[in-house]
Motif scaffolding. Structure first.
Motif, short mmCIF file in Angstrom:
data_model
loop_
_atom_site.label_atom_id
_atom_site.label_comp_id
_atom_site.label_asym_id
_atom_site.label_seq_id
_atom_site.Cartn_x
_atom_site.Cartn_y
_atom_site.Cartn_z
N GLU A 95 -17.20 -89.65 -27.02
CA GLU A 95 -16.44 -89.12 -28.15
C GLU A 95 -14.95 -89.32 -27.94
N VAL A 96 -14.49 -89.00 -26.74
CA VAL A 96 -13.06 -89.16 -26.43
C VAL A 96 -12.68 -90.63 -26.56
N ALA A 97 -13.49 -91.51 -25.98
CA ALA A 97 -13.15 -92.94 -25.99
C ALA A 97 -13.10 -93.49 -27.41
N ALA A 98 -14.04 -93.07 -28.25
CA ALA A 98 -14.06 -93.57 -29.63
C ALA A 98 -12.80 -93.11 -30.38
N ARG A 99 -12.42 -91.86 -30.18
CA ARG A 99 -11.24 -91.35 -30.88
C ARG A 99 -9.96 -91.95 -30.34
#
Ligand SMILES: [Zn+2]
Length: 472
Positions: A95-99
């Protein structure tokens, strides 16, 4: 080398890999640093020990997420994020990487997400979920903390990128001796204890980041040793020896940010352990050594920055439904929970046969390579890498991107014990890895090191090819 088709994608997409190549430049970097507090509200369930029976009772030390962003003159970049947490599950990292990719154009291979493995931090989403039998209310609190943690990690990356300013990087190494191998051979097999004869890696790598005026802006350091000075009877939130060491360094160097990375400490414990005084003693020893190294003549680190990430499937040893039908009748509540998870997976027609495993390389010029591995790798991984890449300036970190279980070497797998077998109960995994685990990981290591321009030594035997991977 495994056929490409067998690699598990990190998310929905194909194999994630990025390698940027450009000639060596003598110019300086841009670097930015940021920190955000991630201390959970207390009381919160803590993570790391199965023996704990109730939530936290106050805060011994604040927990932090910190980020160091580094960009070279051609715009190639890496953002290193450290956290005072037990481990980040893939659901958080994804989730962090996508954002971060959508908001700041930091590609997945340019982002390193690590955890200190403190055993005095909060439960993080489903990491080690078998430890708990949460009430609805507990579950809601853990979910809320997880969602807020994602926000904080995205925020800290953004703030580090906003902070980019001319900087120089330097690298050096020290050593401290409080880590001991904890795999103690006994007539009944390997137990968690103290094994002074077992392998250790006392290396303390130090990356120094200075501003234009030469002042210290950040210091990134690591050590291969569990943050388990305090035991399961301690109920106050804190960062253990690594939290203490970071705070000591920041006290000694006002204005600078100290970031700790856990290295391959899967089978390493602090020795002695058990009290807050020992947290201070180990923390001071580590901070003192990092401070000493900072004051020595260090090797300048030069551009370019090259990054590569590969996710490989690690096979579990074969298992059958009958194993868990037996286990669910066990008197051990953790085994019961693991068995129920596995029976549900069998019922759904999806018993886990593999787990995706991240292997990342970040190389600065020809001066420094960071290998960031997932899970809890035992020290054999770092020792073997250092043997196979002699003369290279290496930082071999574990606990990056996804801490899904311990990562035994072939030796440890054959010997058995907690790091080979029993940890899989608490991590909700079906059982030990298949024998090829080390071989599979080293094949991936050769791919990513090859992609960042590091040639494997002849002794390592493999021929990493770049033909099947995407490059940008
Ligand atoms: Zn551990």
């Amino acid at each position: 080398m495994k056929p490409r088709e067998t690699r598990v994608p990190w998310r929905a997409g194909a194999l994630v890999l990025l390698s940027t190549c450009s000639p060596l430049l003598a110019a300086d970097f841009q670097a930015g640093v940021a920190r955000v507090k991630i201390t959970p509200p207390t009381p919160s369930w803590m993570s790391g020990y199965a023996a704990r029976t109730h939530p936290s009772e106050g805060v011994e030390q604040e927990l932090w997420a910190k980020a160091l962003a580094v960009r070279d003159p051609r715009g190639h970049q890496v953002v290193l994020v450290t956290t005072d947490l037990i481990g980040l599950p893939r659901s958080i990292s994804d989730e962090v990487a996508a954002r971060v990719q959508a908001q700041f154009r930091v590609e997945r291979p340019q982002l390193v997400l690590s955890a200190s493995h403190t055993h005095c931090g909060p439960a993080v989403r489903k990491n080690l979920a078998v430890l708990y039998d949460f009430s609805e209310d507990d579950r809601r609190r853990v979910d809320t903390y997880g969602a807020e943690l994602v926000d904080r990690l995205v925020e800290v990356v953004g703030r580090a990128l906003q902070d980019l300013a001319p900087a120089r990087l330097w690298v050096g190494h020290g050593a401290v001796g409080f880590a001991v191998n904890r795999r103690e051979p006994t007539p009944e097999g390997v137990k968690i204890g103290v094994n002074p004869k077992g392998p250790v890696d006392h290396d303390v790598p130090v990356l120094k980041v200075t501003g234009k005026d030469g002042s210290l802006r950040a210091v990134l350091f690591g050590y291969a040793c569990h943050n388990t000075t305090l035991g399961g009877d301690f109920y106050r939130i804190g960062g253990d020896y690594a939290g203490y060491a970071q705070a000591e360094l920041e006290k000694a160097h006002p204005g600078a940010t100290a970031l700790f990375m856990m290295l391959c400490g899967g089978d390493q414990n602090p020795n002695p352990r058990g009290t807050l005084d020992l947290v201070a003693r180990h923390g001071r020893a580590l901070a003192g050594e990092v401070g000493r190294v900072l004051g020595t003549a260090l090797l300048p680190v030069r551009p370019p920055i090259r990054t590569a990430l590969e996710v490989v499937p690690l096979d579990f040893a074969p298992h059958t439904r009958a194993v868990f039908e037996q286990e669910v009748t066990s008197e051990d509540r953790f085994r019961q929970r693991r068995a129920r998870l596995m029976l549900a997976a069998y019922d759904a027609g999806q018993p886990p046969r593999q787990t995706p495993y991240p292997v990342q390389a970040v190389r600065f010029g020809r001066d420094l390579t960071l290998l960031a591995l997932g899970g809890e790798p035992v020290v054999d991984y770092a020792l073997r890498l250092k043997r196979e890449l002699p003369g290279e300036n290496l930082i071999v970190a574990g606990y990056c991107h996804d801490v899904m279980c311990y990562i035994p070497s072939r030796r440890v797998l054959q010997e058995g014990g907690y790091e080979a077998v029993d940890n899989m109960i608490y991590y909700g995994q079906p059982g030990p890895f298949a024998e090829a685990v080390e071989k599979t990981i080293f094949a991936a290591v050769r791919h990513v090191t090859g992609a960042v321009g590091l040639r494997a030594s002849p002794a390592s035997g493999a021929n990493a090819t770049g033909s099947s991977r995407s490059r940008r």
